[in-house]
Design a protein around this motif. Sequence first.
Motif, PDB file in Angstrom:
ATOM      1  N   ALA A  49       0.831  -1.204   0.000  1.00  0.00           N
ATOM      2  CA  ALA A  49       0.000   0.000   0.000  1.00  0.00           C
ATOM      3  C   ALA A  49       0.867   1.256   0.000  1.00  0.00           C
ATOM      4  O   ALA A  49       0.612   2.200  -0.754  1.00  0.00           O
ATOM      5  CB  ALA A  49      -0.940  -0.013   1.201  1.00  0.00           C
ATOM      6  N   ALA A  50       1.912   1.255   0.818  1.00  0.00           N
ATOM      7  CA  ALA A  50       2.797   2.417   0.886  1.00  0.00           C
ATOM      8  C   ALA A  50       3.536   2.618  -0.436  1.00  0.00           C
ATOM      9  O   ALA A  50       3.675   3.743  -0.927  1.00  0.00           O
ATOM     10  CB  ALA A  50       3.789   2.246   2.032  1.00  0.00           C
ATOM     11  N   LYS A  51       3.992   1.518  -1.026  1.00  0.00           N
ATOM     12  CA  LYS A  51       4.719   1.591  -2.296  1.00  0.00           C
ATOM     13  C   LYS A  51       3.832   2.167  -3.396  1.00  0.00           C
ATOM     14  O   LYS A  51       4.234   3.036  -4.162  1.00  0.00           O
ATOM     15  CB  LYS A  51       5.135   0.177  -2.725  1.00  0.00           C
ATOM     16  CG  LYS A  51       6.615  -0.089  -2.587  1.00  0.00           C
ATOM     17  CD  LYS A  51       6.980  -1.452  -3.147  1.00  0.00           C
ATOM     18  CE  LYS A  51       6.654  -2.567  -2.153  1.00  0.00           C
ATOM     19  NZ  LYS A  51       7.153  -3.896  -2.484  1.00  0.00           N
ATOM     20  N   LEU A  52       2.620   1.646  -3.475  1.00  0.00           N
ATOM     21  CA  LEU A  52       1.724   2.097  -4.540  1.00  0.00           C
ATOM     22  C   LEU A  52       1.278   3.535  -4.314  1.00  0.00           C
ATOM     23  O   LEU A  52       1.127   4.298  -5.259  1.00  0.00           O
ATOM     24  CB  LEU A  52       0.523   1.163  -4.654  1.00  0.00           C
ATOM     25  CG  LEU A  52       0.858  -0.265  -5.072  1.00  0.00           C
ATOM     26  CD1 LEU A  52      -0.405  -1.070  -5.308  1.00  0.00           C
ATOM     27  CD2 LEU A  52       1.741  -0.312  -6.313  1.00  0.00           C
ATOM     28  N   ASP A  53       1.101   3.898  -3.065  1.00  0.00           N
ATOM     29  CA  ASP A  53       0.738   5.271  -2.752  1.00  0.00           C
ATOM     30  C   ASP A  53       1.800   6.234  -3.288  1.00  0.00           C
ATOM     31  O   ASP A  53       1.500   7.230  -3.943  1.00  0.00           O
ATOM     32  CB  ASP A  53       0.579   5.422  -1.231  1.00  0.00           C
ATOM     33  CG  ASP A  53       0.058   6.805  -0.865  1.00  0.00           C
ATOM     34  OD1 ASP A  53      -1.158   6.984  -0.875  1.00  0.00           O
ATOM     35  OD2 ASP A  53       0.880   7.701  -0.609  1.00  0.00           O
ATOM     36  N   THR A  54       3.052   5.926  -3.017  1.00  0.00           N
ATOM     37  CA  THR A  54       4.157   6.757  -3.498  1.00  0.00           C
ATOM     38  C   THR A  54       4.203   6.770  -5.021  1.00  0.00           C
ATOM     39  O   THR A  54       4.435   7.810  -5.637  1.00  0.00           O
ATOM     40  CB  THR A  54       5.505   6.233  -2.956  1.00  0.00           C
ATOM     41  OG1 THR A  54       5.393   6.134  -1.545  1.00  0.00           O
ATOM     42  CG2 THR A  54       6.648   7.156  -3.313  1.00  0.00           C
ATOM     43  N   LYS A  55       3.962   5.615  -5.621  1.00  0.00           N
ATOM     44  CA  LYS A  55       4.021   5.524  -7.075  1.00  0.00           C
ATOM     45  C   LYS A  55       2.951   6.404  -7.709  1.00  0.00           C
ATOM     46  O   LYS A  55       3.202   7.088  -8.703  1.00  0.00           O
ATOM     47  CB  LYS A  55       3.826   4.057  -7.493  1.00  0.00           C
ATOM     48  CG  LYS A  55       3.983   3.798  -8.975  1.00  0.00           C
ATOM     49  CD  LYS A  55       5.460   3.907  -9.347  1.00  0.00           C
ATOM     50  CE  LYS A  55       5.778   3.169 -10.631  1.00  0.00           C
ATOM     51  NZ  LYS A  55       6.502   1.926 -10.419  1.00  0.00           N
ATOM     52  N   ILE A  56       1.771   6.397  -7.137  1.00  0.00           N
ATOM     53  CA  ILE A  56       0.698   7.218  -7.692  1.00  0.00           C
ATOM     54  C   ILE A  56       1.026   8.701  -7.505  1.00  0.00           C
ATOM     55  O   ILE A  56       0.864   9.506  -8.411  1.00  0.00           O
ATOM     56  CB  ILE A  56      -0.661   6.857  -7.048  1.00  0.00           C
ATOM     57  CG1 ILE A  56      -1.049   5.428  -7.433  1.00  0.00           C
ATOM     58  CG2 ILE A  56      -1.742   7.832  -7.509  1.00  0.00           C
ATOM     59  CD1 ILE A  56      -2.234   4.879  -6.651  1.00  0.00           C
ATOM     60  N   ALA A  57       1.532   9.061  -6.343  1.00  0.00           N
ATOM     61  CA  ALA A  57       1.836  10.467  -6.068  1.00  0.00           C
ATOM     62  C   ALA A  57       2.986  10.975  -6.927  1.00  0.00           C
ATOM     63  O   ALA A  57       2.909  12.055  -7.509  1.00  0.00           O
ATOM     64  CB  ALA A  57       2.171  10.637  -4.592  1.00  0.00           C
ATOM     65  N   LYS A  58       4.049  10.179  -7.019  1.00  0.00           N
ATOM     66  CA  LYS A  58       5.280  10.667  -7.643  1.00  0.00           C
ATOM     67  C   LYS A  58       5.549  10.124  -9.032  1.00  0.00           C
ATOM     68  O   LYS A  58       6.426  10.612  -9.738  1.00  0.00           O
ATOM     69  CB  LYS A  58       6.469  10.288  -6.745  1.00  0.00           C
ATOM     70  CG  LYS A  58       6.312  10.800  -5.312  1.00  0.00           C
ATOM     71  CD  LYS A  58       7.645  11.262  -4.761  1.00  0.00           C
ATOM     72  CE  LYS A  58       7.474  12.080  -3.506  1.00  0.00           C
ATOM     73  NZ  LYS A  58       7.919  11.368  -2.314  1.00  0.00           N
ATOM     74  N   GLY A  59       4.847   9.052  -9.419  1.00  0.00           N
ATOM     75  CA  GLY A  59       5.112   8.445 -10.705  1.00  0.00           C
ATOM     76  C   GLY A  59       6.347   7.565 -10.638  1.00  0.00           C
ATOM     77  O   GLY A  59       6.921   7.371  -9.562  1.00  0.00           O
ATOM     78  N   GLY A  60       6.743   7.024 -11.782  1.00  0.00           N
ATOM     79  CA  GLY A  60       7.944   6.189 -11.806  1.00  0.00           C
ATOM     80  C   GLY A  60       7.807   5.115 -12.852  1.00  0.00           C
ATOM     81  O   GLY A  60       6.771   4.972 -13.490  1.00  0.00           O
TER      82      GLY A  60
END
Length: 92
Positions: A49-60
């Motif tokens: 959940a934390a990983k995907l949250d960051t991915k959505i916010a910051k992209g990658g």
Amino acid sequence: MAAGSAVAVDMPELAKKNGCSACHAIDKKVVGPSWMDVAKKYKGDAGAAAKLDTKIAKGGSGVWGPMPMPASPKLTDAERKELVNFVLGLAK
Ligand code: HEC
């Protein structure tokens, strides 16, 4: 629900409104991976959940291929959480 009959679910309104559905579908790859595949990949991963949250916010990029996922800086914490919960909930 039998395995493979994943697709009684539609993209949530929040995903449509924020353009996620331009690149993602529930059950098939579009520009980005299908959200069902994402859910399966991270099933049982406590940090997902934390990983995907960051991915959505910051992209990658680099998890599914060279194509980058754009950042969505306008989403609120609560909106990202809702989207992450939706995606991860698909494989339960
Ligand atoms: C321009 C196309 C595009 C849009 C718009 C887009 N995505 Fe993505 N998304 C991608 C691509 C490409 C990847 C694969 C990135 C990678 O390989 O690391 C991805 C990956 C993901 C993943 C998996 C991340 C991972 O690290 O495994 C999630 C979850 C996700 N997107 C959710 C969303 C949500 C929610 C939105 C809307 C706010 C959204 N995406 C909008 C293209 C897009």
